[in-house]
Motif scaffolding. Structure first.
Motif: not given
Length: 299
Positions: A122-127, A167-175
């Motif tokens: 369930l982790c998208i971007i750690a922390g 969709l993860v781009e760097g520290e940006k996450a798009t659901v």
């Protein structure tokens, strides 16, 4: 505080005498469950379980949040129970009963603490970002067997649920929406299920899936949580007469048999729902939308 209608002295004596004669009021064997029904909602993650006259609905919802500081690589998963006042006169909104407290603890230990769900998935971007999964358990009708029915509902809903892709781009996450990309099943590590045994005659008689009348007469209960591989997740006993170790061993063997049957039943219902969705799912919906303009009469 409202209370459950107590069973009469005559009814209590009648049930106890019948059990001594190896009879249950509904004609079931001592090791038999009531008829079990499982249906899924139109949206993913809604499971409706009926065990005899007991009915429980579990609904899985998801949101994006910040992970806990001490668990930066994990998502969040919690189970919330809600007893509807229409299920029993003993239930009142905002005032949890002892039955609700016990149910919450059992489900917490059986499912969340046994790591049935892989929270790292369930982790998208750690922390920074993760999915927060929530299982709401609604008790609609209460006629005994709440723990078993609720555990079936939560596990079936978790296996049925699909989370959105990201969709993860760097520290940006798009659901992404369901039309942009197919939703993803949850990572289930194992499927724990509860089997509740009610015992009578100071541990001489054991019943599987007692109804409400039998629960009010019993000397105590033992809840065994296992998966179909025979791994014991928990054994819970709240008060009541003591149980012999050898009897507990026999109960564990019987629980494994029942868990295998219920696991197979849940999988069959999941397969049926998957076929139904494939027959009339998103592809069929898009195809129907494309065909509509050509169905209109010309002129």
């Amino acid at each position: 505080m409202p209370q459950e209608a107590q069973i009469s002295v005559n009814e209590r004596a009648f049930i106890q005498d019948a059990l001594k004669e190896q009879l249950r009021l509904d004609g079931r064997a001592f090791d038999a469950f009531r008829p079990l029904e499982l249906t899924f909602g139109d949206e993913y993650g809604v499971a409706d379980v009926q065990l005899g006259k007991t009915r429980v609905i579990a609904r899985i919802s998801v949101d994006v949040t910040t992970p806990l500081p001490e668990r930066k690589f994990d998502g969040v998963f919690q189970i919330i129970t809600e007893f509807s006042p229409m299920a029993s006169p003993a239930f009142e909104v905002g005032r949890p009963t002892n039955a609700e407290v016990v149910l919450s603890r059992i489900l917490e230990k059986a499912i969340r603490r046994s790591n049935a769900l892989d929270t790292e998935s369930l982790c998208i971007i750690a922390g920074l970002k993760c999915f927060a999964l929530r299982a709401d358990v609604h008790v609609i009708d209460h006629d005994g067997g709440l723990i078993d029915a609720s555990c079936i509902a939560v596990m079936a809903a978790l296996q049925h649920f699909r989370r959105p892709d990201v969709l993860v781009e760097g520290e940006k996450a798009t659901v992404l929406s369901i039309r942009e990309r197919d939703p993803i099943p949850l990572s289930i590590l194992h499927q724990p299920l509860c089997v509740t045994f009610s015992y009578f005659e100071e541990g001489e008689l054991f019943l599987v899936d007692s109804n409400l009348a039998e629960e009010q007469v019993r000397d105590g209960e033992v809840i065994i949580t296992m998966n179909r591989h025979g791994e014991v997740c928990q054994i819970a006993k709240y008060g009541g007469a003591p149980v012999e170790p050898y009897a507990l061993f026999n109960l564990t063997s019987l629980a494994l048999q029942k868990v295998k049957e219920m696991s197979k039943f849940i999988q069959e219902r999941l397969d049926e729902d998957a076929k139904r969705r494939n027959a009339g799912g998103l592809l069929a919906e898009l195809s129907a939308e494309n065909d509509r303009p050509f169905d209109r009469p010309v002129g």
